[in-house]
Every structure is written in C-alpha cells, then in structure tokens.
Write an enzyme that holds these catalytic residues in place. Sequence first.
Site, PDB file in Angstrom:
ATOM      1  N   CYS A  87      25.211 -42.908  10.182  1.00 52.66           N
ATOM      2  CA  CYS A  87      25.557 -44.126  10.909  1.00 52.66           C
ATOM      3  C   CYS A  87      26.979 -44.527  10.547  1.00 52.66           C
ATOM      4  O   CYS A  87      27.333 -44.597   9.372  1.00 52.66           O
ATOM      5  CB  CYS A  87      24.571 -45.210  10.515  1.00 52.66           C
ATOM      6  SG  CYS A  87      25.107 -46.873  10.864  1.00 52.66           S
ATOM      7  N   GLU A  88      27.798 -44.773  11.539  1.00 52.55           N
ATOM      8  CA  GLU A  88      29.191 -45.111  11.266  1.00 52.55           C
ATOM      9  C   GLU A  88      29.365 -46.526  10.708  1.00 52.55           C
ATOM     10  O   GLU A  88      30.420 -46.854  10.192  1.00 52.55           O
ATOM     11  CB  GLU A  88      30.049 -44.946  12.516  1.00 52.55           C
ATOM     12  CG  GLU A  88      29.798 -45.935  13.618  1.00 52.55           C
ATOM     13  CD  GLU A  88      30.672 -45.697  14.841  1.00 52.55           C
ATOM     14  OE1 GLU A  88      31.022 -46.688  15.481  1.00 52.55           O
ATOM     15  OE2 GLU A  88      31.005 -44.529  15.141  1.00 52.55           O
ATOM     16  N   HIS A  89      28.343 -47.345  10.773  1.00 53.99           N
ATOM     17  CA  HIS A  89      28.465 -48.719  10.283  1.00 53.99           C
ATOM     18  C   HIS A  89      28.278 -48.837   8.774  1.00 53.99           C
ATOM     19  O   HIS A  89      28.912 -49.668   8.133  1.00 53.99           O
ATOM     20  CB  HIS A  89      27.470 -49.633  10.996  1.00 53.99           C
ATOM     21  CG  HIS A  89      27.677 -49.674  12.474  1.00 53.99           C
ATOM     22  ND1 HIS A  89      26.646 -49.709  13.379  1.00 53.99           N
ATOM     23  CD2 HIS A  89      28.813 -49.666  13.217  1.00 53.99           C
ATOM     24  CE1 HIS A  89      27.121 -49.732  14.608  1.00 53.99           C
ATOM     25  NE2 HIS A  89      28.438 -49.700  14.542  1.00 53.99           N
ATOM     26  N   HIS A  90      27.381 -48.008   8.211  1.00 54.14           N
ATOM     27  CA  HIS A  90      27.095 -48.093   6.777  1.00 54.14           C
ATOM     28  C   HIS A  90      27.221 -46.746   6.066  1.00 54.14           C
ATOM     29  O   HIS A  90      27.028 -46.667   4.855  1.00 54.14           O
ATOM     30  CB  HIS A  90      25.690 -48.645   6.538  1.00 54.14           C
ATOM     31  CG  HIS A  90      25.474 -49.997   7.127  1.00 54.14           C
ATOM     32  ND1 HIS A  90      24.878 -50.195   8.357  1.00 54.14           N
ATOM     33  CD2 HIS A  90      25.822 -51.226   6.678  1.00 54.14           C
ATOM     34  CE1 HIS A  90      24.848 -51.489   8.630  1.00 54.14           C
ATOM     35  NE2 HIS A  90      25.416 -52.135   7.630  1.00 54.14           N
ATOM     36  N   GLN A 128      23.630 -43.803  17.526  1.00 52.01           N
ATOM     37  CA  GLN A 128      22.690 -42.993  18.302  1.00 52.01           C
ATOM     38  C   GLN A 128      22.991 -43.049  19.791  1.00 52.01           C
ATOM     39  O   GLN A 128      22.838 -42.049  20.500  1.00 52.01           O
ATOM     40  CB  GLN A 128      21.258 -43.455  18.012  1.00 52.01           C
ATOM     41  CG  GLN A 128      20.206 -42.608  18.693  1.00 52.01           C
ATOM     42  CD  GLN A 128      18.805 -43.002  18.275  1.00 52.01           C
ATOM     43  OE1 GLN A 128      18.585 -43.476  17.172  1.00 52.01           O
ATOM     44  NE2 GLN A 128      17.847 -42.805  19.169  1.00 52.01           N
ATOM     45  N   HIS A 156      16.546 -44.883  11.149  1.00 49.96           N
ATOM     46  CA  HIS A 156      17.856 -45.223  10.598  1.00 49.96           C
ATOM     47  C   HIS A 156      17.704 -45.820   9.206  1.00 49.96           C
ATOM     48  O   HIS A 156      17.076 -46.874   9.048  1.00 49.96           O
ATOM     49  CB  HIS A 156      18.559 -46.220  11.525  1.00 49.96           C
ATOM     50  CG  HIS A 156      18.943 -45.624  12.839  1.00 49.96           C
ATOM     51  ND1 HIS A 156      20.249 -45.375  13.186  1.00 49.96           N
ATOM     52  CD2 HIS A 156      18.194 -45.213  13.897  1.00 49.96           C
ATOM     53  CE1 HIS A 156      20.291 -44.845  14.397  1.00 49.96           C
ATOM     54  NE2 HIS A 156      19.056 -44.735  14.848  1.00 49.96           N
ATOM     55  N   CYS A 158      19.841 -47.320   7.522  1.00 53.79           N
ATOM     56  CA  CYS A 158      20.495 -48.629   7.414  1.00 53.79           C
ATOM     57  C   CYS A 158      19.532 -49.760   7.770  1.00 53.79           C
ATOM     58  O   CYS A 158      19.730 -50.897   7.352  1.00 53.79           O
ATOM     59  CB  CYS A 158      21.764 -48.690   8.274  1.00 53.79           C
ATOM     60  SG  CYS A 158      21.493 -48.368  10.018  1.00 53.79           S
TER      61      CYS A 158
END
Length: 195
Positions: A87-90, A128, A156, A158
Amino acid sequence: MPYKNFEEYNIQVTDDVKERYKNIIEDLGENTDREGLIKTPERAAKAMQFLTQGYNQDPVEILKSAMFKESYNEMVIVKDIELYSLCEHHILPFFGKAHIAYIPNGQIVGLSKLPRIVDVFARRLQVQERLTEQVLDCINDTLKPQGVAVVIEASHMCMMMRGVQKQNSITTTSGFRGQFEKIETRNEFLKLIGK
C-alpha cells in the site's frame, strides 16, 4: 553445498536504503548492533528492492513476447492469481487474488503472461483501485481483445494491523472493457469465478 542466494541488487541503492533503515530502526529506539538486528537494515533494503521490482519491468513487452494469432473467440479466464503488493499510503502489504478474463480478437496470449503482468504492477507502491485499472488497461491496449475483465480481492494490512483493525475485511475492485460491459457477459464471468 552451502546456500547461495542468486538474487541481484543494485549495490548503491542497497547501501543507501540500508543506511536509511538503520537510522529508522535507531530512531524507533532499537539497537542496530544487537545480534538479531545487525543484518536487518541490509535485508530490509534488499526486500524493498524485490517488492518494488515492477518499476523496472515492462508489462507490455511481457504480453507482446507471447502473443499468437488464433481464431478462438470465447472467454479465456485465469482466476485465483495470487498477488502481493505494498500500500502506498503506509508501505504495508496487501495481498489476495486477481481474476482475469478476456475474449480474443484474433490473438491470444500465453496464459503465464497474465499472472506476470499482475506481478509487475503489484510489485510497485500501489492502491488496489489503480492496480486493477493498470492490469485491465495493459491487457486491453496491448492484446486488443473483444473485451477484458479484472476482479481483485485483497486484504490490507493497513486496515488489519493498524487504523480500524478489521482482520476479516476484504476489498474487491473490478473493471470491465468491451464485451464485458454487457451485463450478460459480465455475469457469465462473475459466475465462472464464483462471484
């Protein structure tokens, strides 16, 4: 014979990322000189290069390497393709399965190439939704079939390990082009993948 690791990594990138991981681990309050952590920064640097190797791969070339003229014009499905991404956020993992279908239009593609392009796009920092669209568009634009369908189901970390901490949630994304935009074709595909 002793164990040999055949993976290759860019030495400069490995050294740079290793130092950053060492600093992060120390900033979190750990001792990077203790036995269990001595090699962790280097292992983490190599792991990140492996998990993001998709940036250095061309999915279009992968598909083009195994395209064949063929008159078959019915649905082709490859389902339950395992996928692992970050995941690019976390920068935490998400993992699950992709289901891909296409209806040829004079050309087919080697079946192993569909999971390979999933891997290429999954081995990047991702969401995703974008992953689904990239796989869909790559097949559609390269193979030029009568239609393409992609469904991805993933868990996920996250959401599971932090934040809302919902361990049993599954995220499903889908995309359809061409013939799969027709409800009867889409329903046939969804029935065949068990959805």
